[in-house]
Design an enzyme around this catalytic site. Structure first.
Site, PDB file in Angstrom:
ATOM      1  N   CYS A 167       0.862  -1.240  -0.032  1.00  0.00           N
ATOM      2  CA  CYS A 167       0.050   0.005  -0.138  1.00  0.00           C
ATOM      3  C   CYS A 167       0.949   1.090   0.125  1.00  0.00           C
ATOM      4  CB  CYS A 167      -0.862   0.081   1.105  1.00  0.00           C
ATOM      5  SG  CYS A 167      -2.129  -1.239   1.368  1.00  0.00           S
ATOM      6  N   ARG A 227       3.881  -0.814  -4.821  1.00  0.00           N
ATOM      7  CA  ARG A 227       3.536  -0.993  -3.359  1.00  0.00           C
ATOM      8  C   ARG A 227       2.066  -1.629  -3.203  1.00  0.00           C
ATOM      9  NH1 ARG A 227       6.974   1.635   0.913  1.00  0.00           N
ATOM     10  NH2 ARG A 227       5.333   0.640   2.295  1.00  0.00           N
ATOM     11  N   TRP A 235      -2.853  -2.484  -1.643  1.00  0.00           N
ATOM     12  CA  TRP A 235      -2.860  -4.120  -1.607  1.00  0.00           C
ATOM     13  C   TRP A 235      -3.592  -4.629  -0.629  1.00  0.00           C
ATOM     14  CZ3 TRP A 235      -0.989  -8.230   1.266  1.00  0.00           C
ATOM     15  CH2 TRP A 235      -0.618  -9.201   0.842  1.00  0.00           C
ATOM     16  N   ASN A 287      -2.234   2.164   5.961  1.00  0.00           N
ATOM     17  CA  ASN A 287      -1.295   1.029   5.340  1.00  0.00           C
ATOM     18  C   ASN A 287      -1.334   0.172   6.604  1.00  0.00           C
ATOM     19  OD1 ASN A 287      -0.725   2.296   3.119  1.00  0.00           O
ATOM     20  ND2 ASN A 287       1.490   2.672   3.534  1.00  0.00           N
ATOM     21  N   GLY A 288      -1.123  -1.026   6.554  1.00  0.00           N
ATOM     22  CA  GLY A 288      -1.013  -2.080   7.685  1.00  0.00           C
ATOM     23  C   GLY A 288      -2.326  -2.603   8.091  1.00  0.00           C
ATOM     24  N   GLU A 314      16.868 -18.831  -6.423  1.00  0.00           N
ATOM     25  CA  GLU A 314      16.296 -17.510  -6.941  1.00  0.00           C
ATOM     26  C   GLU A 314      15.905 -17.315  -8.150  1.00  0.00           C
ATOM     27  OE1 GLU A 314      15.839 -14.949  -5.613  1.00  0.00           O
ATOM     28  OE2 GLU A 314      16.077 -13.238  -7.380  1.00  0.00           O
ATOM     29  N   LYS A 323      12.119 -16.111  -9.313  1.00  0.00           N
ATOM     30  CA  LYS A 323      11.931 -15.003 -10.538  1.00  0.00           C
ATOM     31  C   LYS A 323      10.732 -15.499 -11.388  1.00  0.00           C
ATOM     32  CE  LYS A 323      13.220 -12.249  -8.834  1.00  0.00           C
ATOM     33  NZ  LYS A 323      13.748 -12.164  -7.719  1.00  0.00           N
ATOM     34  N   GLU A 333       7.160 -15.935  -9.810  1.00  0.00           N
ATOM     35  CA  GLU A 333       6.433 -14.744  -9.369  1.00  0.00           C
ATOM     36  C   GLU A 333       5.974 -13.778 -10.570  1.00  0.00           C
ATOM     37  OE1 GLU A 333       8.623 -11.913  -7.255  1.00  0.00           O
ATOM     38  OE2 GLU A 333      10.597 -12.398  -7.817  1.00  0.00           O
ATOM     39  N   HIS A 337      15.906 -37.840  -4.441  1.00  0.00           N
ATOM     40  CA  HIS A 337      15.283 -38.081  -3.487  1.00  0.00           C
ATOM     41  C   HIS A 337      13.847 -37.551  -3.443  1.00  0.00           C
ATOM     42  CE1 HIS A 337      19.231 -39.296  -1.826  1.00  0.00           C
ATOM     43  NE2 HIS A 337      19.595 -38.069  -2.244  1.00  0.00           N
ATOM     44  N   LYS A 386       5.654  -4.561  -3.895  1.00  0.00           N
ATOM     45  CA  LYS A 386       6.983  -4.444  -3.255  1.00  0.00           C
ATOM     46  C   LYS A 386       6.897  -4.170  -2.020  1.00  0.00           C
ATOM     47  CE  LYS A 386      11.405  -3.576  -5.148  1.00  0.00           C
ATOM     48  NZ  LYS A 386      11.418  -4.928  -5.995  1.00  0.00           N
TER      49      LYS A 386
HETATM   50  C1  F6R Z   1      11.052 -11.435  -4.893  1.00  0.00           C
HETATM   51  C2  F6R Z   1      11.055 -10.044  -4.122  1.00  0.00           C
HETATM   52  C3  F6R Z   1      10.621 -10.484  -2.710  1.00  0.00           C
HETATM   53  C4  F6R Z   1      11.556  -9.827  -1.469  1.00  0.00           C
HETATM   54  C5  F6R Z   1      11.017  -9.854  -0.085  1.00  0.00           C
HETATM   55  C6  F6R Z   1      11.872  -9.093   0.549  1.00  0.00           C
HETATM   56  O1  F6R Z   1      11.574 -10.879  -6.297  1.00  0.00           O
HETATM   57  O2  F6R Z   1      11.282  -9.044  -4.207  1.00  0.00           O
HETATM   58  O3  F6R Z   1      10.923 -11.917  -2.385  1.00  0.00           O
HETATM   59  O4  F6R Z   1      12.786 -10.069  -1.917  1.00  0.00           O
HETATM   60  O5  F6R Z   1       9.720  -9.241  -0.269  1.00  0.00           O
HETATM   61  O6  F6R Z   1      11.779  -7.770   0.482  1.00  0.00           O
HETATM   62  P1  F6R Z   1      12.935  -6.740   1.081  1.00  0.00           P
HETATM   63  O7  F6R Z   1      14.166  -7.282   0.562  1.00  0.00           O
HETATM   64  O8  F6R Z   1      12.598  -5.596   0.587  1.00  0.00           O
HETATM   65  O9  F6R Z   1      12.939  -7.130   2.624  1.00  0.00           O
END
Ligand code: F6R
Length: 609
Positions: free
Chosen positions: A2, A27, A74, A101-102, A482, A486, A489, A505, A604
């Site tokens: 948010c 966000r 969000w 937010n929250g 990772e 990627k 997501e 396994h 994010k």
């Molecule tokens: C994946 C991604 C998330 C962040 C996670 C932690 O591409 O961006 O998995 O890595 O939410 O976020 P930060 O690094 O901001 O604590």
């Protein structure tokens, strides 16, 4: 998660609020809304969907006034609808407007009490209780009403509030969700993230938990929990507006992938010591003796940052012979691990606002452990609350899928491992080797980016897949995690990362001709072992994409498709190998028509638990 933007000043607020929301759209992008004010009238407009929906609504019915607050959501409580979009109105006469937010954990009981008092709820959100509560306690003084409401709320909040009866005034309050003031000339801004302020002002004041602020065009004040005024400390943000633009790139994610030679350079600038063949950092706030006494390291993070921590584990063990544990912050915060006196905790986070990482760091500090942060966003909550730390200096990362932050985190962890190592068992020569290779790293990453055309061909061949496996060993096992993260997501293909040998396994049961496996296998100590794992997949008819060292013909003969990366020492392979994996996820997502920068259900900066 948010975004909040508030403005009070001399300009029309609407365009500033909407532009600020656009900057914060990463966000949360379920819905958006603004409320502006002219005299005693609140003009509220809100709409489900992207900010573009709100913007076109505002073209038809503009929202007048030189003061207002806005929000991009969000969804947590209540579906993605116009009604659940913020702002929410409170009071029988809808005299209070709130964006939040929250999460208000006790909203159900508060809602029941308010309903008994005759308040009518329009939305399913937790936020609406805050609006009604403020209206209920309002006796002519908005700040006093909010002060009465705050102790009733359990949970987290970043709040911005306006009232019909207080034209020109915005009140903000924070607990667990970031808020920052932007200071202009004759105008004041409020935002959940300083990137909303880029281009308007670079002068900011960060609020801390428990603080409340008041904004009018001519003044801004901050108060502590005990209502005493706080001395204002204005800081300068050094991000430029163009840092937050896509420039010539079609997506932020691609721009950020291509920025990596520069972001890595920035992460290392001034930190490589070519005389002592070590690394040094200005902000650790731990003297060499304290660093020398460290006997155990806990790395804690979420998501991509957690994956970089896993690379860090290998690096710290290899260079410094230090025991390392990597813990999901969401687990660490509720665990009660036996920790020794000489343990340090390092929180790794791009945003510096991730709720779980913050809570895990606070818990560690409470237990008396020095807590460091590896963080990108300057002035973020984690950066400010850590005892010391290292900034990534990667510039704003706006694509929801983290790319440049990952490689910068790994670079910083490599330098930290060298620092700890050179204080212990790592020889001058071993230090010299890695330091000199680090210097070459931005160029090697620039060369790795040249695989992009090849990645496009590979992506076209496999974009239809429903499942994919990513396999690597040692330093490259976390990179397999990772790569899979990627892909899933942003393309919504189910993908899993495994240590290559673990396949046997269980997961090998998934292998068939429809399930490609991405093998991370540049030359190194375990190359032959990984090659055997590749054969095991081939024997079962699984297609193989290999990420291999330049000119490796053996791999080319065995794999169905190869993407080459420059040859670097094993400890730096995670950074170089991450590049084709980021590009592969990006190209596959594009071919599947996905919104690369705003993948579904994600946002994010995860500021809720
Ligand atoms: C994946 C991604 C998330 C962040 C996670 C932690 O591409 O961006 O998995 O890595 O939410 O976020 P930060 O690094 O901001 O604590």
């Amino acid at each position: 998660m948010c975004g909040i933007v508030g403005y009070t000043g001399f300009r029309e607020a609407e365009s500033i609020l909407v532009e600020g929301l656009r900057r914060l759209e990463y966000r949360g992008y379920d819905s958006a809304g603004v409320v502006t004010q002219t005299g005693p009238t609140l003009h509220i407009r809100k709409k489900a969907g992207r900010i573009a929906n709100l913007a076109s609504m505002l073209l038809d019915t503009p929202s007048p006034g030189t003061i207002g607050i806005s929000h991009t959501r969000w969804a947590t409580h209540g579906g993605v609808t116009d009604t659940n979009a913020h702002p929410h109105l409170g009071g029988h006469d809808s005299s209070i407007a709130v964006v939040h937010n929250g999460v208000i954990d006790n909203y159900m009981s508060l809602k029941a009490q308010l309903k008994e008092l005759g308040y009518v709820f329009r939305s399913e959100t937790d936020t609406e209780v805050v609006a009604h509560l403020i209206a209920h306690h309002y006796e002519g003084d908005l700040v006093a009403a909010i002060r009465k409401v705050i102790p009733l709320l359990k949970g987290t909040y970043g709040l911005a509030v306006v009232s019909k009866r207080d034209p020109g005034l915005i009140v903000g309050a924070r607990l667990g969700s970031p808020l920052v003031l932007g200071i202009g000339e004759g105008e004041v801004f409020l935002a959940s993230d300083p990137s909303a302020l880029l281009g308007y002002t670079s002068r900011v004041v960060y609020l801390t938990d428990g603080q409340l602020c008041t904004l009018t065009p001519e003044s801004y004040r901050i108060f502590d929990r005990d209502e005493s005024p706080v001395e204002i400390n204005i800081e300068e943000i050094d991000w430029k507006p163009e840092d937050a633009d896509k420039g010539a790139f079609p997506h932020y994610m691609l721009k950020e992938i291509y920025e990596q030679p520069d972001s890595l350079q920035a992460a290392m600038r001034g930190r490589l010591d070519f005389e002592a063949m070590t690394a040094h950092f200005g902000g650790l706030n731990l003297d060499p003796q304290k660093l020398r006494q460290v006997e155990r390291v806990i790395l804690t993070a979420c998501g991509t940052s957690y994956n970089s921590g896993l690379v860090g584990e290998y690096l710290f063990e290899e260079f410094a012979r230090l025991p390392v544990e990597v813990e999901y912050a969401s687990e660490l915060r509720y665990r009660n691990p036996p920790v020794d006196r000489n343990t340090i905790v390092i929180a790794i986070t791009q945003s510096g606002e991730t709720a779980d990482t913050l809570a895990a760091m606070r818990e560690s500090k409470r237990m008396g452990h020095p807590a460091l942060a590896i963080c990108n966003v300057v002035g973020s909550t984690i950066a400010r609350e850590a005892d010391g730390g290292v900034y990534l200096h990667a510039g704003p990362e706006i694509g929801v899928a983290s790319t440049k932050a990952f490689t910068s985190q790994v670079a910083v962890l490599t330098m930290l491992a060298i620092l700890f190592g050179r204080m212990r068992h790592m020889s001058f020569t071993a230090g010299e080797r890695v330091i000199n290779e680090l210097k070459q790293l931005p160029d090697q990453v620039r060369r790795a980016l040249q695989c992009h055309d090849r990645v496009k061909e590979v992506a076209a061949k496999y974009a239809h897949a429903r499942n994919m496996l990513y396999l690597g060993r040692q330093f490259l096992y976390p990179v397999a995690l990772e790569g899979a993260l990627k892909l899933k997501e942003i393309s919504y293909i189910h993908a899993e990362g495994y240590p290559a040998a673990e396949m046997k396994h269980g997961p090998i049961a998934l292998v068939d001709k429809e399930t490609p496996s991405v093998f991370l296998m540049p030359r190194g100590a375990v190359f032959d072992k990984v090659m055997s794992n590749l054969e095991e997949i081939k024997a079962r008819g699984g297609p193989v994409i290999a990420i291999a060292s330049e000119n490796d013909d053996d791999v080319a003969h065995r794999a169905d498709d190869v993407i080459y990366v420059p040859d670097v020492p094993e400890c730096l392979q995670p950074i170089v190998v991450a590049i084709p994996l980021q590009l592969l996820a990006y190209e596959i997502a594009l071919l599947r028509g996905c919104d690369v920068d705003k993948p579904r259900n994600l946002a994010k900066s995860v500021t809720v638990e």
